[in-house]
Design a protein around this motif. Structure first.
Motif, PDB file in Angstrom:
ATOM      1  N   MET A  94       3.441   2.361   2.860  1.00  0.00           N
ATOM      2  CA  MET A  94       4.441   3.364   2.534  1.00  0.00           C
ATOM      3  C   MET A  94       3.783   4.737   2.463  1.00  0.00           C
ATOM      4  O   MET A  94       2.904   4.960   1.627  1.00  0.00           O
ATOM      5  N   LEU A  95       4.216   5.643   3.336  1.00  0.00           N
ATOM      6  CA  LEU A  95       3.665   6.991   3.388  1.00  0.00           C
ATOM      7  C   LEU A  95       4.778   8.014   3.216  1.00  0.00           C
ATOM      8  O   LEU A  95       5.958   7.723   3.424  1.00  0.00           O
ATOM      9  N   SER A  96       4.381   9.223   2.850  1.00  0.00           N
ATOM     10  CA  SER A  96       5.344  10.280   2.573  1.00  0.00           C
ATOM     11  C   SER A  96       5.949  10.815   3.867  1.00  0.00           C
ATOM     12  O   SER A  96       5.216  11.158   4.804  1.00  0.00           O
ATOM     13  N   PRO A  97       7.281  10.903   3.953  1.00  0.00           N
ATOM     14  CA  PRO A  97       7.926  11.435   5.166  1.00  0.00           C
ATOM     15  C   PRO A  97       7.907  12.955   5.192  1.00  0.00           C
ATOM     16  O   PRO A  97       8.945  13.617   5.204  1.00  0.00           O
ATOM     17  N   SER A  98       6.723  13.531   5.202  1.00  0.00           N
ATOM     18  CA  SER A  98       6.573  14.987   5.222  1.00  0.00           C
ATOM     19  C   SER A  98       5.463  15.345   6.193  1.00  0.00           C
ATOM     20  O   SER A  98       4.784  14.475   6.741  1.00  0.00           O
ATOM     21  N   SER A  99       5.251  16.643   6.389  1.00  0.00           N
ATOM     22  CA  SER A  99       4.244  17.091   7.342  1.00  0.00           C
ATOM     23  C   SER A  99       2.845  16.841   6.795  1.00  0.00           C
ATOM     24  O   SER A  99       2.645  16.602   5.600  1.00  0.00           O
ATOM     25  N   LEU A 100       1.869  16.920   7.686  1.00  0.00           N
ATOM     26  CA  LEU A 100       0.485  16.648   7.311  1.00  0.00           C
ATOM     27  C   LEU A 100      -0.019  17.642   6.275  1.00  0.00           C
ATOM     28  O   LEU A 100      -0.632  17.267   5.273  1.00  0.00           O
ATOM     29  N   PHE A 101       0.252  18.929   6.474  1.00  0.00           N
ATOM     30  CA  PHE A 101      -0.282  19.950   5.576  1.00  0.00           C
ATOM     31  C   PHE A 101       0.401  19.908   4.214  1.00  0.00           C
ATOM     32  O   PHE A 101      -0.253  20.064   3.181  1.00  0.00           O
ATOM     33  N   SER A 102       1.708  19.682   4.186  1.00  0.00           N
ATOM     34  CA  SER A 102       2.400  19.623   2.898  1.00  0.00           C
ATOM     35  C   SER A 102       1.977  18.392   2.104  1.00  0.00           C
ATOM     36  O   SER A 102       1.815  18.455   0.882  1.00  0.00           O
ATOM     37  N   ALA A 103       1.789  17.261   2.785  1.00  0.00           N
ATOM     38  CA  ALA A 103       1.341  16.056   2.091  1.00  0.00           C
ATOM     39  C   ALA A 103      -0.092  16.212   1.589  1.00  0.00           C
ATOM     40  O   ALA A 103      -0.420  15.799   0.473  1.00  0.00           O
ATOM     41  N   PHE A 104      -0.965  16.822   2.409  1.00  0.00           N
ATOM     42  CA  PHE A 104      -2.350  17.042   1.990  1.00  0.00           C
ATOM     43  C   PHE A 104      -2.404  18.010   0.813  1.00  0.00           C
ATOM     44  O   PHE A 104      -3.186  17.823  -0.121  1.00  0.00           O
ATOM     45  N   HIS A 105      -1.567  19.037   0.830  1.00  0.00           N
ATOM     46  CA  HIS A 105      -1.533  20.004  -0.267  1.00  0.00           C
ATOM     47  C   HIS A 105      -1.038  19.347  -1.557  1.00  0.00           C
ATOM     48  O   HIS A 105      -1.572  19.596  -2.643  1.00  0.00           O
ATOM     49  N   ARG A 106      -0.036  18.489  -1.453  1.00  0.00           N
ATOM     50  CA  ARG A 106       0.495  17.818  -2.635  1.00  0.00           C
ATOM     51  C   ARG A 106      -0.494  16.799  -3.193  1.00  0.00           C
ATOM     52  O   ARG A 106      -0.629  16.643  -4.404  1.00  0.00           O
ATOM     53  N   GLU A 107      -1.223  16.113  -2.308  1.00  0.00           N
ATOM     54  CA  GLU A 107      -2.140  15.058  -2.742  1.00  0.00           C
ATOM     55  C   GLU A 107      -3.452  15.622  -3.271  1.00  0.00           C
ATOM     56  O   GLU A 107      -3.958  15.172  -4.307  1.00  0.00           O
ATOM     57  N   VAL A 108      -4.035  16.604  -2.581  1.00  0.00           N
ATOM     58  CA  VAL A 108      -5.382  17.075  -2.899  1.00  0.00           C
ATOM     59  C   VAL A 108      -5.368  18.356  -3.728  1.00  0.00           C
ATOM     60  O   VAL A 108      -6.149  18.497  -4.670  1.00  0.00           O
ATOM     61  N   ILE A 109      -4.488  19.299  -3.409  1.00  0.00           N
ATOM     62  CA  ILE A 109      -4.482  20.587  -4.095  1.00  0.00           C
ATOM     63  C   ILE A 109      -3.637  20.520  -5.371  1.00  0.00           C
ATOM     64  O   ILE A 109      -4.130  20.751  -6.476  1.00  0.00           O
ATOM     65  N   GLU A 110      -2.350  20.200  -5.227  1.00  0.00           N
ATOM     66  CA  GLU A 110      -1.481  20.128  -6.401  1.00  0.00           C
ATOM     67  C   GLU A 110      -1.762  18.905  -7.257  1.00  0.00           C
ATOM     68  O   GLU A 110      -1.534  18.922  -8.463  1.00  0.00           O
ATOM     69  N   LYS A 111      -2.243  17.846  -6.625  1.00  0.00           N
ATOM     70  CA  LYS A 111      -2.525  16.582  -7.315  1.00  0.00           C
ATOM     71  C   LYS A 111      -1.267  16.048  -8.008  1.00  0.00           C
ATOM     72  O   LYS A 111      -1.293  15.622  -9.163  1.00  0.00           O
ATOM     73  N   LYS A 112      -0.154  16.055  -7.273  1.00  0.00           N
ATOM     74  CA  LYS A 112       1.110  15.533  -7.795  1.00  0.00           C
ATOM     75  C   LYS A 112       1.746  14.568  -6.790  1.00  0.00           C
ATOM     76  O   LYS A 112       2.837  14.806  -6.276  1.00  0.00           O
ATOM     77  N   PRO A 113       1.059  13.469  -6.503  1.00  0.00           N
ATOM     78  CA  PRO A 113       1.639  12.519  -5.546  1.00  0.00           C
ATOM     79  C   PRO A 113       2.689  11.612  -6.159  1.00  0.00           C
ATOM     80  O   PRO A 113       3.321  10.830  -5.451  1.00  0.00           O
ATOM     81  N   TYR A 116       0.853  -1.183   0.000  1.00  0.00           N
ATOM     82  CA  TYR A 116       0.000   0.000   0.000  1.00  0.00           C
ATOM     83  C   TYR A 116       0.891   1.236   0.000  1.00  0.00           C
ATOM     84  O   TYR A 116       1.685   1.444   0.924  1.00  0.00           O
ATOM     85  N   CYS A 117       0.757   2.044  -1.047  1.00  0.00           N
ATOM     86  CA  CYS A 117       1.601   3.225  -1.218  1.00  0.00           C
ATOM     87  C   CYS A 117       0.708   4.447  -1.377  1.00  0.00           C
ATOM     88  O   CYS A 117      -0.127   4.503  -2.285  1.00  0.00           O
ATOM     89  N   SER A 118       0.878   5.412  -0.497  1.00  0.00           N
ATOM     90  CA  SER A 118       0.047   6.612  -0.514  1.00  0.00           C
ATOM     91  C   SER A 118       0.912   7.831  -0.254  1.00  0.00           C
ATOM     92  O   SER A 118       1.956   7.744   0.396  1.00  0.00           O
ATOM     93  N   ALA A 119       0.465   8.974  -0.770  1.00  0.00           N
ATOM     94  CA  ALA A 119       1.167  10.232  -0.536  1.00  0.00           C
ATOM     95  C   ALA A 119       0.730  10.895   0.760  1.00  0.00           C
ATOM     96  O   ALA A 119       1.080  12.045   1.013  1.00  0.00           O
ATOM     97  N   ARG A 120      -0.025  10.193   1.595  1.00  0.00           N
ATOM     98  CA  ARG A 120      -0.383  10.734   2.905  1.00  0.00           C
ATOM     99  C   ARG A 120       0.871  10.968   3.742  1.00  0.00           C
ATOM    100  O   ARG A 120       1.905  10.345   3.528  1.00  0.00           O
ATOM    101  N   ALA A 121       0.752  11.854   4.724  1.00  0.00           N
ATOM    102  CA  ALA A 121       1.887  12.160   5.589  1.00  0.00           C
ATOM    103  C   ALA A 121       2.150  11.006   6.544  1.00  0.00           C
ATOM    104  O   ALA A 121       1.247  10.245   6.907  1.00  0.00           O
ATOM    105  N   ILE A 122       3.397  10.886   6.969  1.00  0.00           N
ATOM    106  CA  ILE A 122       3.786   9.812   7.875  1.00  0.00           C
ATOM    107  C   ILE A 122       3.070   9.936   9.216  1.00  0.00           C
ATOM    108  O   ILE A 122       2.862   8.942   9.919  1.00  0.00           O
ATOM    109  N   GLY A 123       2.646  11.151   9.570  1.00  0.00           N
ATOM    110  CA  GLY A 123       1.910  11.335  10.812  1.00  0.00           C
ATOM    111  C   GLY A 123       0.542  10.684  10.807  1.00  0.00           C
ATOM    112  O   GLY A 123      -0.065  10.511  11.869  1.00  0.00           O
ATOM    113  N   MET A 124       0.046  10.315   9.634  1.00  0.00           N
ATOM    114  CA  MET A 124      -1.252   9.646   9.521  1.00  0.00           C
ATOM    115  C   MET A 124      -1.100   8.135   9.431  1.00  0.00           C
ATOM    116  O   MET A 124      -2.042   7.434   9.048  1.00  0.00           O
TER     117      MET A 124
END
Length: 302
Positions: free
Chosen positions: A170-189, A138-146
């Motif tokens: 496997m989750l992204s080793p970044s903050s919650l807001f930056s990962a959410f912005h990349r996944e939902v707003i920028e749509k570049k996971p 399972y690979c997701s661009a969610r933040a590691i905090g989730m």
């Protein structure tokens, strides 16, 4: 392997101490410019082959606990899971938001409110694929905090008693807001996914392609899966309506339920000895398609 939230505990843990001793970083002798002989240590997030061998891992998931003891806070523990797979295992990659859930943003919110926002039939499909010998990643661009919340959701999915197979998360080793912005707003996971999947592919032999198939919900996922060597004939994308599309034949729309009926053709059984994995063993190649045993007259053999 991903860490779960830290839990404070003042008691000692002998198992954790053994694990800590077994993965202790070996000293690396380096010659400094002053030509004096000293012992230096090299920090690394990766264990060597010798250190991994000391853990005595078993096939499949291995639950481990890391601990650290301080004078004022006592012992803090962090639990995780190490997966031991064979060199020739076939891996199926699965996205989470929009692939297991029906949408990206609501897929992260509604399950926390008790709302089932999961695509119908996906648990049965993944379970059938896993029964045929394939491993799930399972690979997701969610933040590691989730991590704990996401892992809990994967364990919570239940389709009439059928649950999702276990696998590394496997989750992204970044903050919650930056990962959410990349996944939902920028749509570049795909940036994180390509780096992560390439890192995993390098664990296998160069001549082997461990990734057999992949499931996603965006063109970005297709691009990431293509970059790591997944053939387009086994890349599937799903839309919010639950329509499943194969990248090679985009005009042909299917569903998770329909693919479950064809799982023996798309994901054939890897181990021929596991005939019990067939939903109807009486129609397997051993029972149904084999040549009948010729009749023998016992009198002629006398």
């Amino acid at each position: 392997m991903f860490n779960r939230p830290i839990e404070d505990d003042s008691s000692s843990d002998e198992g954790s101490q053994e694990l800590e001793e077994s993965i202790k970083v070996d000293p690396v002798h380096m010659e400094p410019p002053s030509h004096s002989s000293t012992t230096s240590y090299k920090k690394s997030l990766r264990l060597s082959s010798d250190q991994i061998a000391k853990l005595k891992l078993q096939d499949g998931p291995n639950d481990v606990v890391f601990s650290i003891t301080t004078q004022y806070q006592g012992t803090c523990r962090c639990a995780g899971t190490i997966y031991l797979w064979d060199w020739n295992d076939k891996i199926v990659i699965s996205d989470i938001d929009g692939t297991i859930t029906k949408s990206d943003a609501l897929g992260q919110i509604l399950p926390q409110l008790g709302k089932d926002w999961t695509h119908q039939g996906i648990a049965k499909l993944y379970h059938s694929i896993n029964e045929n010998g394939y491993k799930f990643l399972y690979c997701s661009a969610r933040a590691i905090g989730m991590a704990d919340m996401t892992r809990g959701y994967l364990h919570w999915v239940n389709d009439k008693g059928t649950i999702l197979p276990r696998g590394p998360l496997m989750l992204s080793p970044s903050s919650l807001f930056s990962a959410f912005h990349r996944e939902v707003i920028e749509k570049k996971p795909e940036k994180f996914k390509i780096e992560c999947l390439n890192d995993i592919r390098n664990l296998f032999a160069p001549s082997k392609q461990p990734f057999y198939a992949a499931f996603g919900n965006r063109p970005n996922d297709v691009y990431a899966y293509t970059q790591v060597g997944v053939p387009d004939c086994r890349i599937f994308t799903v839309n919010p309506k639950g329509e499943l599309i194969q990248e090679r034949t985009k005009g042909n729309k299917s569903s998770y339920h329909r693919l479950s009926e064809l799982v023996e053709h798309v994901f054939p059984l890897l181990n021929k000895e596991q005939n019990s994995a067939f939903p109807c063993p009486e129609f397997s190649s051993f029972c149904y398609w084999r040549d009948p045993i010729p009749k023998v007259d016992l009198d002629d053999l006398a």
